[in-house]
Design an enzyme around this catalytic site. Sequence first.
Site, short mmCIF file in Angstrom:
data_model
loop_
_atom_site.label_atom_id
_atom_site.label_comp_id
_atom_site.label_asym_id
_atom_site.label_seq_id
_atom_site.Cartn_x
_atom_site.Cartn_y
_atom_site.Cartn_z
N HIS A 14 -67.92 5.11 0.01
CA HIS A 14 -66.69 4.53 -0.53
C HIS A 14 -65.53 4.31 0.42
CE1 HIS A 14 -64.89 8.54 0.54
NE2 HIS A 14 -65.99 9.14 0.12
N ASN A 20 -59.59 11.82 3.33
CA ASN A 20 -60.40 11.32 4.61
C ASN A 20 -59.46 11.23 5.65
OD1 ASN A 20 -62.53 9.04 2.64
ND2 ASN A 20 -63.05 10.93 3.48
N GLU A 99 -70.98 13.39 -4.75
CA GLU A 99 -70.50 14.10 -3.60
C GLU A 99 -71.27 15.67 -3.36
OE1 GLU A 99 -71.42 14.10 -0.72
OE2 GLU A 99 -69.71 13.36 0.56
#
Length: 198
Positions: A14, A20, A99
């Site tokens: 992604h 992030n 995830e």
Amino acid sequence: MAQLLAKPYWYLRHGETDWNKQGLSQGRTDIALNETGLAQARSAGLLLAEHWRDGALPIARIVSSPLSRALVTAEIARDQIAAHGGPRLEITTDRDLQEVCFGEQEGEPMGSWYDPWIAGEMTPEGGESFAELRDRGTAALNRALAGEGVPLVVCHGAMFRALRSAMGLPANVRLANAAPLRVTPPENGRGWEIETFS
């Protein structure tokens, strides 16, 4: 440990999220793409459209994690492929492509616990072991590979570490956001090969 089907596939992590950018562990927490991530997804779709036109391992369908950062990346990539000469590909989701669950580490900075987790030496409280992730991811990828043609799997970074392990490759290799990978299976004495497009 289950074996991966020896078939080719595309893999796309992604685009970027704010977590992030901040170096925080996301896991199952459903964090949306930020503006950079949306732009990265569009760029990835353009790259995939170029390779579609080149006839290089054309994508037959898209299988995505249901978490929004992956699913929105998949939708944007599909739309870019369709807008630049390819078909409008079907997207399905597989909950086993989510995830890893990092338990109490979700929302916390990535730290010294991560390498021991990959090595199987520890699992965060309330989380999922690396071996469990690898088994779940292998089963999900095999389902994607069982269909006709070559799938694009849109997923997550830790998941690809687990799949690298299942392919007999060094696991702890960081995967960039929204960089398409073409993965080809063992053949003529060589192992799995991964080619990055950027």
